[in-house]
Design a protein around this motif. Structure first.
Motif, PDB file in Angstrom:
ATOM      1  N   VAL A 155       0.850  -1.191   0.000  1.00  0.00           N
ATOM      2  CA  VAL A 155       0.000   0.000   0.000  1.00  0.00           C
ATOM      3  C   VAL A 155       0.887   1.243   0.000  1.00  0.00           C
ATOM      4  N   LEU A 156       0.623   2.141  -0.939  1.00  0.00           N
ATOM      5  CA  LEU A 156       1.284   3.444  -0.960  1.00  0.00           C
ATOM      6  C   LEU A 156       0.279   4.483  -0.495  1.00  0.00           C
ATOM      7  N   ILE A 157       0.686   5.299   0.464  1.00  0.00           N
ATOM      8  CA  ILE A 157      -0.172   6.352   1.027  1.00  0.00           C
ATOM      9  C   ILE A 157       0.437   7.696   0.673  1.00  0.00           C
ATOM     10  N   VAL A 158      -0.349   8.550   0.055  1.00  0.00           N
ATOM     11  CA  VAL A 158       0.105   9.894  -0.284  1.00  0.00           C
ATOM     12  C   VAL A 158      -0.452  10.855   0.761  1.00  0.00           C
ATOM     13  N   GLY A 159       0.434  11.434   1.564  1.00  0.00           N
ATOM     14  CA  GLY A 159       0.016  12.369   2.606  1.00  0.00           C
ATOM     15  C   GLY A 159       0.271  11.818   3.991  1.00  0.00           C
ATOM     16  N   SER A 160       0.787  12.683   4.876  1.00  0.00           N
ATOM     17  CA  SER A 160       1.125  12.252   6.236  1.00  0.00           C
ATOM     18  C   SER A 160       0.296  12.964   7.291  1.00  0.00           C
ATOM     19  N   GLY A 161      -0.832  13.563   6.879  1.00  0.00           N
ATOM     20  CA  GLY A 161      -1.742  14.187   7.835  1.00  0.00           C
ATOM     21  C   GLY A 161      -2.510  13.145   8.629  1.00  0.00           C
ATOM     22  N   PRO A 162      -3.568  13.551   9.336  1.00  0.00           N
ATOM     23  CA  PRO A 162      -4.300  12.587  10.176  1.00  0.00           C
ATOM     24  C   PRO A 162      -4.791  11.359   9.420  1.00  0.00           C
TER      25      PRO A 162
END
Length: 585
Positions: free
Chosen positions: A12-19
Protein backbone atom coordinates in the motif's frame (compact mmCIF):
# COMPACT_ATOMS: atom_id res chain seq x y z
CA UNK A 1 -0.18 -6.38 -17.08
CA UNK A 2 2.59 -4.25 -15.63
CA UNK A 3 5.77 -4.76 -17.64
CA UNK A 4 8.21 -1.98 -16.66
CA UNK A 5 10.17 -2.87 -13.53
CA UNK A 6 9.34 -0.33 -10.77
CA UNK A 7 12.01 1.23 -8.58
CA UNK A 8 10.19 0.44 -5.31
CA UNK A 9 7.51 -2.14 -4.48
CA UNK A 10 5.05 -2.22 -1.57
CA UNK A 11 1.54 -3.40 -0.74
CA UNK A 12 0.00 0.00 0.00
CA UNK A 13 1.28 3.44 -0.96
CA UNK A 14 -0.17 6.35 1.03
CA UNK A 15 0.10 9.89 -0.28
CA UNK A 16 0.02 12.37 2.61
CA UNK A 17 1.12 12.25 6.24
CA UNK A 18 -1.74 14.19 7.84
CA UNK A 19 -4.30 12.59 10.18
CA UNK A 20 -5.81 10.39 7.43
CA UNK A 21 -2.51 9.23 5.95
CA UNK A 22 -0.71 8.80 9.25
CA UNK A 23 -3.55 6.79 10.82
CA UNK A 24 -3.87 4.63 7.68
CA UNK A 25 -0.16 3.85 7.94
CA UNK A 26 -0.43 3.17 11.66
CA UNK A 27 -3.35 0.79 11.24
CA UNK A 28 -1.79 -1.05 8.29
CA UNK A 29 1.55 -1.46 10.05
CA UNK A 30 -0.26 -2.61 13.19
CA UNK A 31 -1.94 -5.27 11.04
CA UNK A 32 1.38 -6.27 9.44
CA UNK A 33 0.69 -4.79 5.99
CA UNK A 34 3.79 -3.34 4.25
CA UNK A 35 3.21 0.31 3.38
CA UNK A 36 5.01 3.47 2.31
CA UNK A 37 3.98 7.05 3.10
CA UNK A 38 5.15 9.87 0.82
CA UNK A 39 4.71 13.54 1.62
CA UNK A 40 5.76 16.55 -0.42
CA UNK A 41 6.81 18.35 2.75
CA UNK A 42 10.14 18.12 4.55
CA UNK A 43 8.48 17.75 7.95
CA UNK A 44 5.20 16.99 9.64
CA UNK A 45 2.60 19.68 10.38
CA UNK A 46 4.12 22.83 11.84
CA UNK A 47 0.85 24.61 12.69
CA UNK A 48 -1.99 23.52 15.01
CA UNK A 49 -4.76 23.19 12.38
CA UNK A 50 -7.17 20.39 13.43
CA UNK A 51 -7.47 19.92 17.18
CA UNK A 52 -10.79 18.70 18.64
CA UNK A 53 -10.43 14.93 19.15
CA UNK A 54 -13.74 13.26 19.95
CA UNK A 55 -14.56 10.07 21.80
CA UNK A 56 -14.93 7.88 18.74
CA UNK A 57 -11.50 8.90 17.49
CA UNK A 58 -10.03 8.29 20.92
CA UNK A 59 -11.55 4.79 20.78
CA UNK A 60 -9.79 4.22 17.44
CA UNK A 61 -6.51 5.47 18.92
CA UNK A 62 -7.07 3.21 21.93
CA UNK A 63 -7.48 0.25 19.58
CA UNK A 64 -4.29 1.25 17.74
CA UNK A 65 -2.35 1.51 20.99
CA UNK A 66 -1.56 5.23 21.10
CA UNK A 67 -4.36 6.61 23.30
CA UNK A 68 -2.07 7.17 26.30
CA UNK A 69 0.46 9.12 24.22
CA UNK A 70 -2.27 11.40 22.91
CA UNK A 71 -3.72 11.98 26.38
CA UNK A 72 -0.25 12.84 27.70
CA UNK A 73 0.20 15.61 25.12
CA UNK A 74 -3.35 16.93 24.76
CA UNK A 75 -5.27 19.63 26.60
CA UNK A 76 -7.75 17.69 28.77
CA UNK A 77 -11.50 17.90 28.36
CA UNK A 78 -12.00 19.88 31.58
CA UNK A 79 -10.05 22.84 30.12
CA UNK A 80 -11.95 22.87 26.82
CA UNK A 81 -15.45 23.80 27.61
CA UNK A 82 -16.35 27.35 28.72
CA UNK A 83 -16.92 28.57 25.17
CA UNK A 84 -17.19 32.33 25.55
CA UNK A 85 -18.81 35.04 23.44
CA UNK A 86 -17.35 38.49 24.04
CA UNK A 87 -16.41 41.83 22.49
CA UNK A 88 -12.71 40.99 23.06
CA UNK A 89 -10.87 38.86 25.60
CA UNK A 90 -10.36 41.95 27.72
CA UNK A 91 -13.77 43.36 26.88
CA UNK A 92 -17.38 42.63 27.74
CA UNK A 93 -18.59 39.06 27.99
CA UNK A 94 -21.88 38.34 26.23
CA UNK A 95 -22.39 34.80 27.47
CA UNK A 96 -20.93 31.29 27.67
CA UNK A 97 -21.97 27.78 26.77
CA UNK A 98 -20.62 24.69 28.49
CA UNK A 99 -19.06 22.77 25.61
CA UNK A 100 -17.31 19.57 24.56
CA UNK A 101 -18.95 17.44 27.23
CA UNK A 102 -18.43 19.85 30.13
CA UNK A 103 -22.12 20.43 30.78
CA UNK A 104 -22.85 18.12 33.75
CA UNK A 105 -25.61 16.23 31.94
CA UNK A 106 -23.54 15.86 28.79
CA UNK A 107 -20.52 14.85 30.84
CA UNK A 108 -22.53 11.99 32.31
CA UNK A 109 -23.53 10.94 28.80
CA UNK A 110 -19.87 10.97 27.76
CA UNK A 111 -18.88 8.78 30.69
CA UNK A 112 -21.66 6.31 29.90
CA UNK A 113 -20.86 6.20 26.19
CA UNK A 114 -17.15 5.38 26.08
CA UNK A 115 -14.08 4.39 28.08
CA UNK A 116 -12.29 7.36 26.48
CA UNK A 117 -12.42 11.12 26.96
CA UNK A 118 -12.34 13.70 24.23
CA UNK A 119 -9.43 16.13 24.29
CA UNK A 120 -7.82 18.98 22.38
CA UNK A 121 -4.85 17.59 20.44
CA UNK A 122 -3.49 20.08 17.88
CA UNK A 123 -2.43 18.53 14.60
CA UNK A 124 1.24 19.44 14.99
CA UNK A 125 1.25 17.31 18.16
CA UNK A 126 -1.01 14.54 16.84
CA UNK A 127 0.88 13.79 13.64
CA UNK A 128 4.17 12.85 15.37
CA UNK A 129 2.36 10.41 17.66
CA UNK A 130 0.69 8.65 14.73
CA UNK A 131 3.71 8.73 12.42
CA UNK A 132 6.26 7.69 15.07
CA UNK A 133 4.13 4.69 16.02
CA UNK A 134 3.56 3.77 12.36
CA UNK A 135 7.28 3.92 11.55
CA UNK A 136 8.14 1.94 14.67
CA UNK A 137 5.76 -0.78 13.45
CA UNK A 138 7.09 -0.92 9.90
CA UNK A 139 5.92 2.04 7.81
CA UNK A 140 8.49 3.51 5.43
CA UNK A 141 8.18 7.31 5.44
CA UNK A 142 9.60 9.45 2.65
CA UNK A 143 9.66 13.22 3.18
CA UNK A 144 10.17 15.72 0.32
CA UNK A 145 8.57 13.27 -2.10
CA UNK A 146 5.92 14.65 -4.45
CA UNK A 147 3.15 12.50 -5.92
CA UNK A 148 3.03 13.16 -9.68
CA UNK A 149 0.67 10.62 -11.27
CA UNK A 150 -0.55 7.04 -11.25
CA UNK A 151 -1.41 4.33 -13.74
CA UNK A 152 -3.40 1.35 -12.56
CA UNK A 153 -4.06 -2.06 -14.04
CA UNK A 154 -5.69 -5.29 -12.92
CA UNK A 155 -2.90 -6.14 -10.50
CA UNK A 156 -1.82 -2.87 -8.97
CA UNK A 157 -0.96 0.80 -9.27
CA UNK A 158 2.27 2.31 -10.56
CA UNK A 159 2.86 5.73 -9.04
CA UNK A 160 5.40 8.26 -10.26
CA UNK A 161 6.91 10.45 -7.54
CA UNK A 162 9.55 13.14 -7.51
CA UNK A 163 12.35 13.31 -4.95
CA UNK A 164 12.57 17.04 -4.17
CA UNK A 165 16.08 16.70 -2.74
CA UNK A 166 17.58 14.97 -5.76
CA UNK A 167 15.21 16.47 -8.32
CA UNK A 168 14.58 13.15 -10.07
CA UNK A 169 11.51 10.98 -10.53
CA UNK A 170 11.03 7.31 -9.78
CA UNK A 171 8.17 4.81 -9.62
CA UNK A 172 6.56 2.97 -6.74
CA UNK A 173 4.52 -0.13 -7.50
CA UNK A 174 1.76 -0.83 -4.99
CA UNK A 175 -1.17 -3.17 -4.93
CA UNK A 176 -3.30 -0.31 -3.63
CA UNK A 177 -2.94 3.49 -3.52
CA UNK A 178 -4.46 5.64 -0.76
CA UNK A 179 -4.81 9.36 -1.48
CA UNK A 180 -4.74 11.21 1.82
CA UNK A 181 -3.37 14.37 0.32
CA UNK A 182 -5.81 16.90 1.72
CA UNK A 183 -8.42 19.35 0.50
CA UNK A 184 -6.66 19.95 -2.81
CA UNK A 185 -6.08 16.26 -3.41
CA UNK A 186 -4.31 15.53 -6.66
CA UNK A 187 -4.95 11.81 -6.22
CA UNK A 188 -8.72 12.38 -5.99
CA UNK A 189 -8.59 14.60 -9.06
CA UNK A 190 -6.52 12.12 -11.04
CA UNK A 191 -8.87 9.32 -10.02
CA UNK A 192 -11.82 11.38 -11.23
CA UNK A 193 -13.80 11.01 -8.01
CA UNK A 194 -17.17 12.74 -8.47
CA UNK A 195 -17.72 15.58 -6.01
CA UNK A 196 -20.81 17.34 -4.72
CA UNK A 197 -21.02 20.84 -3.24
CA UNK A 198 -18.61 23.68 -3.89
CA UNK A 199 -15.21 25.02 -2.88
CA UNK A 200 -14.31 28.54 -1.77
CA UNK A 201 -17.65 29.70 -0.35
CA UNK A 202 -15.93 32.11 2.08
CA UNK A 203 -12.46 33.23 3.10
CA UNK A 204 -10.62 32.90 6.41
CA UNK A 205 -7.19 33.66 7.83
CA UNK A 206 -5.31 31.71 10.50
CA UNK A 207 -2.90 33.67 12.69
CA UNK A 208 -0.77 31.66 15.11
CA UNK A 209 0.79 33.64 17.95
CA UNK A 210 2.32 33.43 21.41
CA UNK A 211 0.97 35.55 24.26
CA UNK A 212 0.36 34.98 27.96
CA UNK A 213 -3.40 35.45 28.17
CA UNK A 214 -3.81 33.76 31.54
CA UNK A 215 -5.58 36.68 33.18
CA UNK A 216 -8.28 36.70 30.49
CA UNK A 217 -8.78 32.97 30.04
CA UNK A 218 -7.74 30.78 32.99
CA UNK A 219 -10.87 31.66 34.99
CA UNK A 220 -13.08 30.58 32.06
CA UNK A 221 -10.99 27.81 30.47
CA UNK A 222 -11.97 27.09 26.90
CA UNK A 223 -10.76 25.95 23.54
CA UNK A 224 -12.69 28.73 21.78
CA UNK A 225 -13.41 32.39 22.48
CA UNK A 226 -15.77 34.01 19.97
CA UNK A 227 -15.32 37.75 19.50
CA UNK A 228 -17.95 40.09 18.07
CA UNK A 229 -15.95 42.93 16.55
CA UNK A 230 -16.46 45.30 13.62
CA UNK A 231 -15.56 43.50 10.43
CA UNK A 232 -15.89 40.06 11.96
CA UNK A 233 -18.95 39.19 9.89
CA UNK A 234 -16.87 39.15 6.69
CA UNK A 235 -15.78 35.63 5.78
CA UNK A 236 -16.84 32.19 6.79
CA UNK A 237 -17.44 31.99 10.53
CA UNK A 238 -19.32 35.19 11.28
CA UNK A 239 -17.03 36.28 14.11
CA UNK A 240 -13.45 36.62 15.14
CA UNK A 241 -12.29 33.46 16.86
CA UNK A 242 -9.50 33.11 19.41
CA UNK A 243 -8.54 29.47 19.81
CA UNK A 244 -6.36 28.12 22.57
CA UNK A 245 -3.57 25.91 21.26
CA UNK A 246 -1.85 25.35 24.63
CA UNK A 247 -3.16 26.85 27.89
CA UNK A 248 -2.66 29.76 28.16
CA UNK A 249 0.18 31.06 26.03
CA UNK A 250 -0.15 29.52 22.53
CA UNK A 251 -3.04 30.72 20.38
CA UNK A 252 -4.58 30.75 16.94
CA UNK A 253 -6.94 33.42 15.62
CA UNK A 254 -9.40 32.85 12.77
CA UNK A 255 -10.50 36.01 10.96
CA UNK A 256 -12.58 36.31 7.80
CA UNK A 257 -11.91 38.06 4.52
CA UNK A 258 -13.99 38.77 1.43
CA UNK A 259 -13.24 35.79 -0.79
CA UNK A 260 -14.38 37.67 -3.91
CA UNK A 261 -11.67 40.29 -3.32
CA UNK A 262 -8.94 37.76 -2.58
CA UNK A 263 -6.82 37.24 0.51
CA UNK A 264 -5.20 40.33 2.07
CA UNK A 265 -1.46 40.85 2.26
CA UNK A 266 -0.59 38.86 5.39
CA UNK A 267 2.10 41.12 6.77
CA UNK A 268 3.18 40.87 10.39
CA UNK A 269 1.66 44.30 11.01
CA UNK A 270 -1.69 43.19 9.56
CA UNK A 271 -1.71 40.03 11.68
CA UNK A 272 -0.72 41.85 14.86
CA UNK A 273 -3.49 44.38 14.28
CA UNK A 274 -6.12 41.63 14.23
CA UNK A 275 -4.58 39.94 17.26
CA UNK A 276 -4.66 43.21 19.21
CA UNK A 277 -8.27 43.86 18.20
CA UNK A 278 -9.46 40.49 19.45
CA UNK A 279 -7.42 40.48 22.66
CA UNK A 280 -8.40 44.04 23.51
CA UNK A 281 -5.23 44.75 25.48
CA UNK A 282 -2.39 46.55 23.71
CA UNK A 283 0.04 46.09 26.62
CA UNK A 284 0.38 42.29 26.46
CA UNK A 285 3.47 41.15 24.51
CA UNK A 286 2.47 39.28 21.34
CA UNK A 287 4.65 37.26 18.95
CA UNK A 288 3.04 36.25 15.65
CA UNK A 289 4.62 32.98 14.46
CA UNK A 290 2.67 32.38 11.24
CA UNK A 291 -0.34 33.45 9.22
CA UNK A 292 -2.12 31.83 6.29
CA UNK A 293 -5.27 32.24 4.22
CA UNK A 294 -7.76 29.45 3.48
CA UNK A 295 -11.25 29.06 2.11
CA UNK A 296 -14.39 27.66 3.66
CA UNK A 297 -15.51 24.70 1.57
CA UNK A 298 -18.67 22.64 1.29
CA UNK A 299 -17.65 19.69 -0.85
CA UNK A 300 -17.84 15.92 -0.49
CA UNK A 301 -16.89 12.97 -2.66
CA UNK A 302 -19.78 10.81 -3.82
CA UNK A 303 -17.39 7.90 -4.46
CA UNK A 304 -14.26 7.27 -2.40
CA UNK A 305 -12.46 4.93 -4.78
CA UNK A 306 -11.74 4.14 -8.39
CA UNK A 307 -10.38 0.66 -8.99
CA UNK A 308 -7.35 0.18 -6.74
CA UNK A 309 -7.18 3.85 -5.75
CA UNK A 310 -8.84 4.97 -2.53
CA UNK A 311 -9.08 8.41 -0.96
CA UNK A 312 -9.60 9.41 2.67
CA UNK A 313 -9.79 12.46 4.88
CA UNK A 314 -10.00 15.97 3.45
CA UNK A 315 -9.51 14.52 -0.02
CA UNK A 316 -13.11 13.31 0.27
CA UNK A 317 -14.81 15.76 2.66
CA UNK A 318 -13.93 19.45 2.70
CA UNK A 319 -15.63 21.71 5.18
CA UNK A 320 -15.03 24.40 7.82
CA UNK A 321 -13.70 23.46 11.27
CA UNK A 322 -17.09 23.87 12.96
CA UNK A 323 -17.97 20.93 15.26
CA UNK A 324 -14.35 19.76 15.11
CA UNK A 325 -15.15 16.94 12.68
CA UNK A 326 -12.31 17.07 10.16
CA UNK A 327 -9.43 15.06 11.60
CA UNK A 328 -11.85 12.85 13.50
CA UNK A 329 -13.64 11.75 10.36
CA UNK A 330 -10.30 11.40 8.57
CA UNK A 331 -8.88 9.02 11.17
CA UNK A 332 -12.13 7.04 11.21
CA UNK A 333 -12.07 6.78 7.39
CA UNK A 334 -8.63 5.19 7.56
CA UNK A 335 -9.62 2.83 10.37
CA UNK A 336 -12.54 1.64 8.25
CA UNK A 337 -10.36 1.08 5.18
CA UNK A 338 -7.25 -0.45 6.74
CA UNK A 339 -8.71 -3.73 8.00
CA UNK A 340 -10.46 -4.27 4.69
CA UNK A 341 -7.23 -3.79 2.76
CA UNK A 342 -5.48 -6.19 5.12
CA UNK A 343 -8.02 -8.98 4.61
CA UNK A 344 -8.07 -8.52 0.84
CA UNK A 345 -4.28 -8.42 0.61
CA UNK A 346 -3.85 -11.66 2.59
CA UNK A 347 -6.52 -13.43 0.54
CA UNK A 348 -9.04 -13.78 3.36
CA UNK A 349 -11.58 -11.49 1.69
CA UNK A 350 -12.66 -10.84 -1.87
CA UNK A 351 -11.83 -7.41 -3.36
CA UNK A 352 -15.60 -6.87 -3.21
CA UNK A 353 -15.13 -6.09 0.50
CA UNK A 354 -13.42 -2.86 -0.55
CA UNK A 355 -16.63 -1.66 -2.21
CA UNK A 356 -18.07 -1.25 1.28
CA UNK A 357 -15.61 1.56 2.02
CA UNK A 358 -17.51 4.04 -0.15
CA UNK A 359 -20.85 2.54 0.86
CA UNK A 360 -20.12 3.14 4.54
CA UNK A 361 -18.00 6.28 4.63
CA UNK A 362 -19.41 8.47 1.84
CA UNK A 363 -22.74 9.08 3.65
CA UNK A 364 -20.79 9.99 6.79
CA UNK A 365 -18.62 12.42 4.82
CA UNK A 366 -21.63 14.13 3.34
CA UNK A 367 -23.31 14.32 6.76
CA UNK A 368 -20.37 16.00 8.46
CA UNK A 369 -19.83 18.50 5.62
CA UNK A 370 -23.48 19.49 5.93
CA UNK A 371 -23.31 19.68 9.72
CA UNK A 372 -20.13 21.79 9.80
CA UNK A 373 -21.52 24.33 7.35
CA UNK A 374 -24.86 24.43 9.13
CA UNK A 375 -23.05 25.29 12.36
CA UNK A 376 -21.62 28.41 10.75
CA UNK A 377 -25.13 29.62 9.98
CA UNK A 378 -26.19 28.92 13.56
CA UNK A 379 -23.70 31.51 14.81
CA UNK A 380 -25.52 34.36 13.08
CA UNK A 381 -28.45 34.55 15.57
CA UNK A 382 -25.98 35.34 18.39
CA UNK A 383 -25.08 38.55 16.60
CA UNK A 384 -28.54 39.18 15.21
CA UNK A 385 -29.69 39.43 18.83
CA UNK A 386 -27.35 42.42 19.12
CA UNK A 387 -28.12 43.82 15.65
CA UNK A 388 -24.50 43.01 14.93
CA UNK A 389 -24.85 41.76 11.37
CA UNK A 390 -26.26 44.85 9.68
CA UNK A 391 -23.82 47.44 8.26
CA UNK A 392 -23.17 50.10 10.88
CA UNK A 393 -20.45 52.09 12.54
CA UNK A 394 -18.43 50.57 15.37
CA UNK A 395 -20.00 53.13 17.68
CA UNK A 396 -23.49 51.90 16.80
CA UNK A 397 -22.43 48.28 17.37
CA UNK A 398 -21.11 49.08 20.84
CA UNK A 399 -24.30 50.97 21.61
CA UNK A 400 -26.36 47.92 20.60
CA UNK A 401 -24.27 45.75 22.90
CA UNK A 402 -24.59 48.20 25.78
CA UNK A 403 -28.37 48.39 25.30
CA UNK A 404 -28.79 44.81 26.51
CA UNK A 405 -28.03 46.05 30.04
CA UNK A 406 -30.96 48.48 30.14
CA UNK A 407 -34.02 47.94 32.32
CA UNK A 408 -36.46 48.08 29.42
CA UNK A 409 -38.78 45.66 27.69
CA UNK A 410 -36.67 45.87 24.54
CA UNK A 411 -33.53 45.01 26.51
CA UNK A 412 -35.26 42.09 28.23
CA UNK A 413 -36.26 40.71 24.84
CA UNK A 414 -32.75 41.26 23.56
CA UNK A 415 -31.24 39.36 26.51
CA UNK A 416 -33.65 36.48 25.97
CA UNK A 417 -32.80 36.30 22.25
CA UNK A 418 -29.09 36.32 23.08
CA UNK A 419 -29.41 33.54 25.67
CA UNK A 420 -31.47 31.44 23.27
CA UNK A 421 -29.05 31.97 20.39
CA UNK A 422 -26.02 31.00 22.49
CA UNK A 423 -27.83 27.95 23.87
CA UNK A 424 -28.61 26.79 20.30
CA UNK A 425 -24.86 26.48 19.64
CA UNK A 426 -25.14 23.18 21.49
CA UNK A 427 -25.45 21.70 17.98
CA UNK A 428 -21.85 22.69 17.34
CA UNK A 429 -20.26 22.37 20.76
CA UNK A 430 -22.08 19.38 22.30
CA UNK A 431 -23.16 17.29 19.31
CA UNK A 432 -22.53 13.97 21.01
CA UNK A 433 -24.72 12.09 18.57
CA UNK A 434 -22.85 13.46 15.55
CA UNK A 435 -19.66 12.06 17.12
CA UNK A 436 -20.93 8.62 18.09
CA UNK A 437 -24.13 7.74 16.22
CA UNK A 438 -22.54 6.91 12.87
CA UNK A 439 -24.20 3.75 11.58
CA UNK A 440 -23.72 1.73 8.42
CA UNK A 441 -26.64 0.30 6.50
CA UNK A 442 -27.01 -3.32 5.41
CA UNK A 443 -28.98 -1.98 2.44
CA UNK A 444 -25.83 -0.41 0.98
CA UNK A 445 -22.95 -2.30 2.64
CA UNK A 446 -22.46 -6.04 2.27
CA UNK A 447 -20.13 -5.92 5.29
CA UNK A 448 -23.25 -5.59 7.45
CA UNK A 449 -25.64 -8.53 7.79
CA UNK A 450 -29.28 -7.56 8.48
CA UNK A 451 -30.89 -9.37 11.39
CA UNK A 452 -34.46 -8.93 10.19
CA UNK A 453 -35.48 -6.44 12.86
CA UNK A 454 -37.01 -3.07 11.91
CA UNK A 455 -34.82 -0.03 12.40
CA UNK A 456 -36.08 1.56 15.63
CA UNK A 457 -34.53 4.93 14.80
CA UNK A 458 -33.52 7.24 17.62
CA UNK A 459 -35.46 8.10 20.76
CA UNK A 460 -33.94 11.58 21.01
CA UNK A 461 -32.28 14.09 18.70
CA UNK A 462 -29.62 11.96 16.96
CA UNK A 463 -27.28 14.93 16.52
CA UNK A 464 -27.23 15.83 20.20
CA UNK A 465 -27.60 12.48 21.95
CA UNK A 466 -25.73 9.22 21.54
CA UNK A 467 -27.93 6.13 21.52
CA UNK A 468 -25.99 2.88 21.92
CA UNK A 469 -27.18 -0.12 19.96
CA UNK A 470 -26.00 -3.59 18.94
CA UNK A 471 -28.04 -3.44 15.76
CA UNK A 472 -25.82 -4.52 12.82
CA UNK A 473 -24.11 -1.42 11.46
CA UNK A 474 -23.79 0.28 14.85
CA UNK A 475 -20.65 0.67 16.92
CA UNK A 476 -20.37 -1.90 19.71
CA UNK A 477 -21.68 -0.25 22.91
CA UNK A 478 -19.31 0.44 25.76
CA UNK A 479 -19.95 -1.22 29.11
CA UNK A 480 -17.56 -1.79 32.00
CA UNK A 481 -16.96 -5.49 32.61
CA UNK A 482 -14.39 -7.36 34.68
CA UNK A 483 -11.76 -10.02 34.10
CA UNK A 484 -10.66 -11.17 37.53
CA UNK A 485 -9.47 -8.05 39.34
CA UNK A 486 -9.20 -6.07 36.10
CA UNK A 487 -11.94 -3.71 34.93
CA UNK A 488 -12.13 -3.11 31.20
CA UNK A 489 -14.49 -1.90 28.52
CA UNK A 490 -16.33 -4.19 26.15
CA UNK A 491 -14.47 -2.19 23.48
CA UNK A 492 -11.19 -3.51 24.90
CA UNK A 493 -12.22 -7.07 24.01
CA UNK A 494 -12.62 -6.34 20.28
CA UNK A 495 -10.51 -4.81 17.49
CA UNK A 496 -6.75 -5.32 17.06
CA UNK A 497 -7.34 -6.35 13.47
CA UNK A 498 -9.57 -9.35 14.28
CA UNK A 499 -13.20 -10.29 14.21
CA UNK A 500 -14.65 -10.96 17.67
CA UNK A 501 -17.69 -12.99 18.66
CA UNK A 502 -19.41 -11.96 21.90
CA UNK A 503 -21.85 -14.30 23.60
CA UNK A 504 -23.09 -15.37 27.03
CA UNK A 505 -23.48 -18.47 29.15
CA UNK A 506 -25.79 -20.13 26.62
CA UNK A 507 -23.58 -19.45 23.63
CA UNK A 508 -21.67 -22.72 23.38
CA UNK A 509 -22.97 -23.34 19.86
CA UNK A 510 -21.68 -19.95 18.72
CA UNK A 511 -18.26 -20.66 20.20
CA UNK A 512 -18.06 -23.92 18.25
CA UNK A 513 -19.19 -22.08 15.12
CA UNK A 514 -16.44 -19.48 15.56
CA UNK A 515 -13.79 -22.16 16.07
CA UNK A 516 -14.90 -23.90 12.85
CA UNK A 517 -14.19 -20.85 10.65
CA UNK A 518 -11.12 -20.50 8.44
CA UNK A 519 -10.17 -17.09 9.83
CA UNK A 520 -9.24 -16.22 13.41
CA UNK A 521 -12.21 -15.08 15.45
CA UNK A 522 -11.58 -14.01 19.03
CA UNK A 523 -14.34 -15.15 21.40
CA UNK A 524 -15.66 -13.32 24.43
CA UNK A 525 -18.06 -14.94 26.90
CA UNK A 526 -19.65 -12.59 29.42
CA UNK A 527 -21.46 -14.01 32.42
CA UNK A 528 -21.07 -15.23 36.02
CA UNK A 529 -18.12 -17.58 36.36
CA UNK A 530 -16.90 -16.92 32.84
CA UNK A 531 -13.73 -15.14 31.72
CA UNK A 532 -15.58 -11.84 31.68
CA UNK A 533 -18.28 -10.85 34.16
CA UNK A 534 -20.89 -8.10 34.13
CA UNK A 535 -21.01 -6.96 37.77
CA UNK A 536 -22.97 -3.77 37.09
CA UNK A 537 -25.43 -5.44 34.75
CA UNK A 538 -24.68 -2.79 32.13
CA UNK A 539 -23.84 -5.27 29.39
CA UNK A 540 -27.03 -7.25 30.01
CA UNK A 541 -28.97 -4.02 29.52
CA UNK A 542 -27.07 -2.87 26.43
CA UNK A 543 -26.39 -6.12 24.56
CA UNK A 544 -29.95 -6.55 23.21
CA UNK A 545 -29.37 -10.32 22.98
CA UNK A 546 -30.16 -13.22 25.29
CA UNK A 547 -27.46 -15.21 27.09
CA UNK A 548 -27.42 -17.63 24.19
CA UNK A 549 -27.27 -14.95 21.50
CA UNK A 550 -24.24 -13.68 19.66
CA UNK A 551 -22.70 -10.55 18.20
CA UNK A 552 -20.00 -10.69 15.54
CA UNK A 553 -17.91 -7.51 15.73
CA UNK A 554 -15.66 -6.37 12.89
CA UNK A 555 -12.04 -5.30 13.42
CA UNK A 556 -13.16 -1.65 13.45
CA UNK A 557 -15.53 -2.23 16.39
CA UNK A 558 -18.77 -2.24 14.38
CA UNK A 559 -21.39 -4.96 14.81
CA UNK A 560 -21.56 -6.96 11.59
CA UNK A 561 -23.95 -9.77 12.61
CA UNK A 562 -26.43 -10.28 15.45
CA UNK A 563 -28.51 -13.24 16.50
CA UNK A 564 -30.79 -12.75 19.48
CA UNK A 565 -30.54 -16.25 20.99
CA UNK A 566 -28.98 -19.68 20.67
CA UNK A 567 -29.36 -21.43 17.30
CA UNK A 568 -29.09 -25.09 16.36
CA UNK A 569 -27.60 -24.05 13.01
CA UNK A 570 -25.16 -21.52 14.49
CA UNK A 571 -22.28 -22.69 12.31
CA UNK A 572 -24.27 -22.25 9.10
CA UNK A 573 -25.56 -18.85 10.18
CA UNK A 574 -22.10 -17.60 11.10
CA UNK A 575 -20.51 -19.05 7.97
CA UNK A 576 -23.13 -17.44 5.74
CA UNK A 577 -22.67 -14.13 7.53
CA UNK A 578 -18.92 -14.20 7.04
CA UNK A 579 -19.27 -15.12 3.39
CA UNK A 580 -21.39 -12.00 2.87
CA UNK A 581 -19.08 -9.78 4.93
CA UNK A 582 -15.91 -10.99 3.21
CA UNK A 583 -17.42 -10.73 -0.26
CA UNK A 584 -17.58 -14.48 -0.99
CA UNK A 585 -21.36 -14.78 -1.10
Amino acid sequence: MHTVEPDVVTDVLIVGSGPAGASAALALSTYGVPNIVVTRYARLADTPRAHITNQRTMEVLRDLGVEHEVVARATPQRLMGDTTFCTSLAGEELGRIRSWGNDPLVQAAHELASPTRMCDMPQHLMEPVLVDAAVARGTNLRFSTVYKSFVQDADGVTVTVEDRLRGDEYTIRARYLVGADGGRSQVAEDAGLPMGGQMGVAGSINIVFDADLTKYTAHRPSTLYWVLAPGATVGGIGAGLVRCVRPWNEWLIVWGYDVTAGAPDLTTEYAEGIVRKLIGDDEIPVTVTSSSAWTVNEMYAETYSRGRVFCAGDATHRHPPSNGLGSNTSIQDSHNLAWKLKLVLDGTASPRLLDTYTAERAPIGRQIVTRANKSIGETAPVFEALDGLSPQTPEQLWANIAARKDDTEAAREQRARLREAIAHKVYEFNAHGVDLNQRYSADSSTAIVPDGTPDPGFDRDPELHHQPSTRPGAKLPHAWITEGTRTLSTLDTVGRGRFTLLTGIGGTGWLRAAAAQDLEIATVVIGPGRQYEDPYGDWARLSEIADGGALLVRPDGYVAFRHADAAEDAERLLTDALRRILGHA
